[in-house]
Design a protein around this motif. Structure first.
Motif, PDB file in Angstrom:
ATOM      1  N   VAL A  26       9.172   6.380  -6.067  1.00 48.81           N
ATOM      2  CA  VAL A  26       8.057   5.899  -5.235  1.00 48.81           C
ATOM      3  C   VAL A  26       8.486   4.703  -4.403  1.00 48.81           C
ATOM      4  O   VAL A  26       9.021   3.722  -4.922  1.00 48.81           O
ATOM      5  N   LEU A  27       8.239   4.804  -3.104  1.00 38.27           N
ATOM      6  CA  LEU A  27       8.404   3.697  -2.166  1.00 38.27           C
ATOM      7  C   LEU A  27       6.999   3.176  -1.904  1.00 38.27           C
ATOM      8  O   LEU A  27       6.124   3.938  -1.492  1.00 38.27           O
ATOM      9  N   SER A  28       6.754   1.900  -2.193  1.00 38.48           N
ATOM     10  CA  SER A  28       5.411   1.354  -1.958  1.00 38.48           C
ATOM     11  C   SER A  28       5.471   0.232  -0.925  1.00 38.48           C
ATOM     12  O   SER A  28       6.336  -0.633  -0.971  1.00 38.48           O
ATOM     13  N   VAL A  29       4.539   0.315   0.015  1.00 37.49           N
ATOM     14  CA  VAL A  29       4.436  -0.646   1.109  1.00 37.49           C
ATOM     15  C   VAL A  29       3.172  -1.466   0.868  1.00 37.49           C
ATOM     16  O   VAL A  29       2.071  -0.924   0.841  1.00 37.49           O
ATOM     17  N   HIS A  30       3.333  -2.781   0.679  1.00 31.42           N
ATOM     18  CA  HIS A  30       2.221  -3.684   0.351  1.00 31.42           C
ATOM     19  C   HIS A  30       1.829  -4.486   1.591  1.00 31.42           C
ATOM     20  O   HIS A  30       2.642  -5.222   2.135  1.00 31.42           O
ATOM     21  N   GLU A  31       0.577  -4.331   1.975  1.00 32.71           N
ATOM     22  CA  GLU A  31       0.045  -5.049   3.131  1.00 32.71           C
ATOM     23  C   GLU A  31      -1.288  -5.656   2.723  1.00 32.71           C
ATOM     24  O   GLU A  31      -2.300  -4.963   2.676  1.00 32.71           O
ATOM     25  N   GLY A  32      -1.277  -6.929   2.350  1.00 32.54           N
ATOM     26  CA  GLY A  32      -2.472  -7.552   1.807  1.00 32.54           C
ATOM     27  C   GLY A  32      -2.828  -6.887   0.485  1.00 32.54           C
ATOM     28  O   GLY A  32      -1.985  -6.776  -0.406  1.00 32.54           O
ATOM     29  N   ASN A  33      -4.067  -6.414   0.354  1.00 36.25           N
ATOM     30  CA  ASN A  33      -4.490  -5.711  -0.857  1.00 36.25           C
ATOM     31  C   ASN A  33      -4.240  -4.211  -0.776  1.00 36.25           C
ATOM     32  O   ASN A  33      -4.453  -3.497  -1.749  1.00 36.25           O
ATOM     33  N   ASP A  34      -3.825  -3.720   0.391  1.00 36.72           N
ATOM     34  CA  ASP A  34      -3.571  -2.291   0.579  1.00 36.72           C
ATOM     35  C   ASP A  34      -2.141  -1.948   0.175  1.00 36.72           C
ATOM     36  O   ASP A  34      -1.193  -2.627   0.570  1.00 36.72           O
ATOM     37  N   VAL A  35      -2.002  -0.887  -0.618  1.00 37.85           N
ATOM     38  CA  VAL A  35      -0.686  -0.403  -1.028  1.00 37.85           C
ATOM     39  C   VAL A  35      -0.599   1.071  -0.655  1.00 37.85           C
ATOM     40  O   VAL A  35      -1.416   1.881  -1.080  1.00 37.85           O
ATOM     41  N   THR A  36       0.401   1.411   0.183  1.00 33.51           N
ATOM     42  CA  THR A  36       0.644   2.797   0.568  1.00 33.51           C
ATOM     43  C   THR A  36       1.880   3.268  -0.171  1.00 33.51           C
ATOM     44  O   THR A  36       2.921   2.612  -0.116  1.00 33.51           O
ATOM     45  N   LYS A  37       1.751   4.397  -0.868  1.00 37.18           N
ATOM     46  CA  LYS A  37       2.872   4.900  -1.671  1.00 37.18           C
ATOM     47  C   LYS A  37       3.370   6.229  -1.131  1.00 37.18           C
ATOM     48  O   LYS A  37       2.581   7.106  -0.779  1.00 37.18           O
ATOM     49  N   TYR A  38       4.711   6.335  -1.068  1.00 35.64           N
ATOM     50  CA  TYR A  38       5.377   7.561  -0.640  1.00 35.64           C
ATOM     51  C   TYR A  38       6.344   7.987  -1.735  1.00 35.64           C
ATOM     52  O   TYR A  38       6.976   7.131  -2.368  1.00 35.64           O
ATOM     53  N   PHE A  39       6.485   9.285  -1.932  1.00 36.43           N
ATOM     54  CA  PHE A  39       7.539   9.772  -2.804  1.00 36.43           C
ATOM     55  C   PHE A  39       8.718  10.109  -1.908  1.00 36.43           C
ATOM     56  O   PHE A  39       8.594  10.874  -0.959  1.00 36.43           O
ATOM     57  N   VAL A  40       9.886   9.501  -2.185  1.00 33.88           N
ATOM     58  CA  VAL A  40      11.097   9.766  -1.398  1.00 33.88           C
ATOM     59  C   VAL A  40      12.106  10.509  -2.260  1.00 33.88           C
ATOM     60  O   VAL A  40      12.199  10.270  -3.464  1.00 33.88           O
ATOM     61  N   SER A  41      12.841  11.427  -1.631  1.00 31.73           N
ATOM     62  CA  SER A  41      13.816  12.214  -2.379  1.00 31.73           C
ATOM     63  C   SER A  41      15.141  11.479  -2.517  1.00 31.73           C
ATOM     64  O   SER A  41      15.766  11.487  -3.571  1.00 31.73           O
ATOM     65  N   SER A  42      15.584  10.856  -1.444  1.00 27.79           N
ATOM     66  CA  SER A  42      16.835  10.089  -1.436  1.00 27.79           C
ATOM     67  C   SER A  42      16.945   9.403  -0.082  1.00 27.79           C
ATOM     68  O   SER A  42      16.119   9.632   0.798  1.00 27.79           O
ATOM     69  N   GLY A  43      17.961   8.588   0.082  1.00 24.17           N
ATOM     70  CA  GLY A  43      18.165   7.908   1.354  1.00 24.17           C
ATOM     71  C   GLY A  43      18.799   6.547   1.151  1.00 24.17           C
ATOM     72  O   GLY A  43      19.463   6.303   0.133  1.00 24.17           O
ATOM     73  N   PHE A  44      18.564   5.656   2.107  1.00 20.18           N
ATOM     74  CA  PHE A  44      19.127   4.309   2.057  1.00 20.18           C
ATOM     75  C   PHE A  44      18.114   3.301   2.577  1.00 20.18           C
ATOM     76  O   PHE A  44      17.299   3.617   3.441  1.00 20.18           O
ATOM     77  N   ALA A  45      18.184   2.094   2.045  1.00 23.53           N
ATOM     78  CA  ALA A  45      17.388   0.970   2.536  1.00 23.53           C
ATOM     79  C   ALA A  45      18.358  -0.093   3.033  1.00 23.53           C
ATOM     80  O   ALA A  45      19.288  -0.476   2.315  1.00 23.53           O
ATOM     81  N   PHE A  46      18.166  -0.522   4.273  1.00 19.50           N
ATOM     82  CA  PHE A  46      18.993  -1.562   4.880  1.00 19.50           C
ATOM     83  C   PHE A  46      18.107  -2.783   5.080  1.00 19.50           C
ATOM     84  O   PHE A  46      17.165  -2.738   5.872  1.00 19.50           O
ATOM     85  N   VAL A  47      18.406  -3.847   4.368  1.00 21.86           N
ATOM     86  CA  VAL A  47      17.631  -5.084   4.484  1.00 21.86           C
ATOM     87  C   VAL A  47      18.490  -6.076   5.256  1.00 21.86           C
ATOM     88  O   VAL A  47      19.634  -6.351   4.867  1.00 21.86           O
TER      89      VAL A  47
END
Length: 200
Positions: free
Chosen positions: A116-137
Motif C-alpha cells: 500500500v502506497l498512502s498519500v496523506h493530505e491533512g486528514n485525508d488519506v488516499t491509498k493505492y495498491f502498487v505491484s512494484s516500482g521505484f520511489a525517488f526522493v
C-alpha cells in the motif's frame, strides 16, 4: 602501525573522492568541449556524438529552509495518477519496509514491493495498491514515484483476492518445476499483500 595504515587509507580515499555538485558538472563540461575539438580534428565531416556530460542538467537547488509540504508525482506506464501535488506525507512500501517521506527527507531511491502506497493530505488519506516500482526522493522535497501497476484500495474486490490466493496456494502445492514454483510464489505474495491491504 595498523592505526597509521588505516588513517592513510582513509585520507587517500577522501582525496580521491569526487564532490557531487553542479559545480563539478560545469568543470567537466570543459572536458566535453575538449572531446568535441578532438573529434573535429579526426572526423571533421561527421557530427560529434553526444556524451553523457552534455545531457546532464544542474541539480535543483536545495532550499535553505525545509518546506511545509512535499511535492509528489505518482506515475504509471499509461497515466499520471498524481502530478505536482503538495501533500503532508507519503508512505511507500519499500523492499526494506514501510518508508515514510516528509518534506526535507534526505535524497533516496527505494525499490517498491507489492503493498500500500498512502498519500496523506491533512486528514485525508488516499491509498493505492502498487505491484512494484521505484520511489525517488529528492533533496528539494520532491518525490517521484513510478509504479508498474497501481489501483486505489477501495476498488479491490475482497472476494476475488481470496479466490486468487486460494488458487495460487494450490498451484504452489502442486508445482513440479522451479518455474511453476516461482510463478505460484509470486501469485501468493501479491495476493497476500492485497489481502493485507484490505484488512489493514
Amino acid at each position: 602501525m595498523l592505526r597509521h595504515a588505516a588513517r592513510s587509507l582513509v585520507s587517500r580515499a577522501a582525496a580521491s573522492r569526487r564532490a557531487l555538485s553542479t559545480a563539478a558538472v560545469r568543470e567537466e563540461a570543459a572536458d566535453d568541449s575538449a572531446f568535441i575539438d578532438a573529434w573535429k580534428k579526426v572526423a571533421p565531416n561527421i557530427e560529434a556524438p553526444k556524451t553523457p556530460i552534455s545531457l546532464m542538467q544542474p541539480r535543483p537547488p536545495t532550499p535553505a529552509a525545509i518546506p511545509s509540504k512535499l511535492t509528489v508525482n505518482f506515475v504509471l506506464p499509461y497515466k499520471s495518477e498524481i502530478a505536482n501535488k503538495e501533500v503532508d506525507m507519503v508512505i511507500v512500501p519499500a523492499t526494506t519496509g514501510q518508508m515514510g517521506v516528509l518534506p526535507g527527507h534526505v535524497s533516496t531511491i527505494a525499490e517498491l514491493k507489492p503493498g500500500v502506497l498512502s498519500v496523506h493530505e491533512g486528514n485525508d488519506v488516499t491509498k493505492y495498491f502498487v505491484s512494484s516500482g521505484f520511489a525517488f526522493v529528492h533533496a528539494n522535497s520532491i518525490a517521484d514515484i513510478v509504479a508498474v501497476e497501481a489501483v486505489p484500495v477501495d476498488q479491490i474486490d475482497p472476494a476475488l483476492v481470496q479466490q486468487g490466493l486460494t488458487e495460487f496456494n494450490a498451484k504452489l502445492g502442486s508445482a513440479s518445476t522451479d518455474l511453476e514454483k516461482a510463478e505460484a510464489q509470486i501469485g501468493v505474495d501479491v495476493h497476500s499483500a492485497l489481502n493485507a491491504a484490505l484488512s489493514g
